[in-house]
Design an enzyme around this catalytic site. Structure first.
Site, PDB file in Angstrom:
ATOM      1  N   CYS A  52      37.292   5.500  -3.865  1.00 13.10           N
ATOM      2  CA  CYS A  52      38.358   4.494  -3.795  1.00 13.10           C
ATOM      3  C   CYS A  52      37.856   3.168  -4.348  1.00 13.10           C
ATOM      4  O   CYS A  52      36.770   2.726  -3.999  1.00 13.10           O
ATOM      5  CB  CYS A  52      38.807   4.304  -2.355  1.00 13.10           C
ATOM      6  SG  CYS A  52      39.590   5.765  -1.678  1.00 13.10           S
TER       7      CYS A  52
ATOM      8  N   THR B  33       0.845  -1.187   0.000  1.00  7.01           N
ATOM      9  CA  THR B  33       0.000   0.000   0.000  1.00  7.01           C
ATOM     10  C   THR B  33       0.881   1.237   0.000  1.00  7.01           C
ATOM     11  O   THR B  33       1.896   1.289   0.685  1.00  7.01           O
ATOM     12  CB  THR B  33      -0.886  -0.002   1.263  1.00  7.01           C
ATOM     13  OG1 THR B  33      -1.638  -1.214   1.262  1.00  7.01           O
ATOM     14  CG2 THR B  33      -1.812   1.189   1.301  1.00  7.01           C
TER      15      THR B  33
END
Length: 151
Positions: free
Chosen positions: A97, A9
């Site tokens: 990185c 919902t």
């Protein structure tokens, strides 16, 4: 339900909240944008007082008023972010990185940013809750971090 994409919902209270937030933002979007642009300018100008060579990426280009990306010469974004985090400042780095190697942001690469500055690229973002005094405090804390990295 949801065209087979997602069961459940809809979260009606969240949707109502989003609608209200959008309505509030539209009430003063131009004034708030101008206010944030003044804060960004204060930060840009203040960077010149902290004693570390820097460059503002996108200077002179059309930019969002509540963001500023600056690179600091020959220092890593990770070092700056670690120091800022210890002082209670949240920001993000312009480098990522991968496998132990530092890689510059693809956006900074596309801009042909000087690698001496791109490695120390930090993005500052701010919004409605930020005031002039907050920018001054950010500059004080950033100067403290950058000075410690000079040692």
């Amino acid at each position: 339900q949801e065209g087979g994409l997602r069961p459940g919902t809809e979260n009606v209270p969240y949707l109502a909240g989003l609608g209200e937030a959008c309505a509030m933002a539209l009430e003063d979007v131009e004034e708030e944008g101008a206010r944030q642009a003044r804060l960004r300018e204060r930060l840009e100008n203040g960077l010149g007082t902290i004693g570390r060579p820097h460059m503002v990426f996108g200077l002179g280009a059309e930019r969002l008023p509540g963001t500023l990306m600056a690179g600091f010469h020959h220092v890593s974004a990770g070092e700056i972010l670690s120091g800022l985090a210890e002082l209670g400042v949240g920001a993000s780095g312009g480098a990522a990185c991968h496998a132990g190697k530092t890689r510059f942001s693809h956006v900074l690469e596309a801009m042909r940013a000087d690698k001496g500055y791109a490695g120390g690229a930090i993005r500052f973002s701010f919004g409605r809750g930020v005031e002039t005094g907050d920018m001054d405090e950010l500059l004080t804390r950033l100067a403290r971090v950058l000075t410690s990295l000079n040692d």
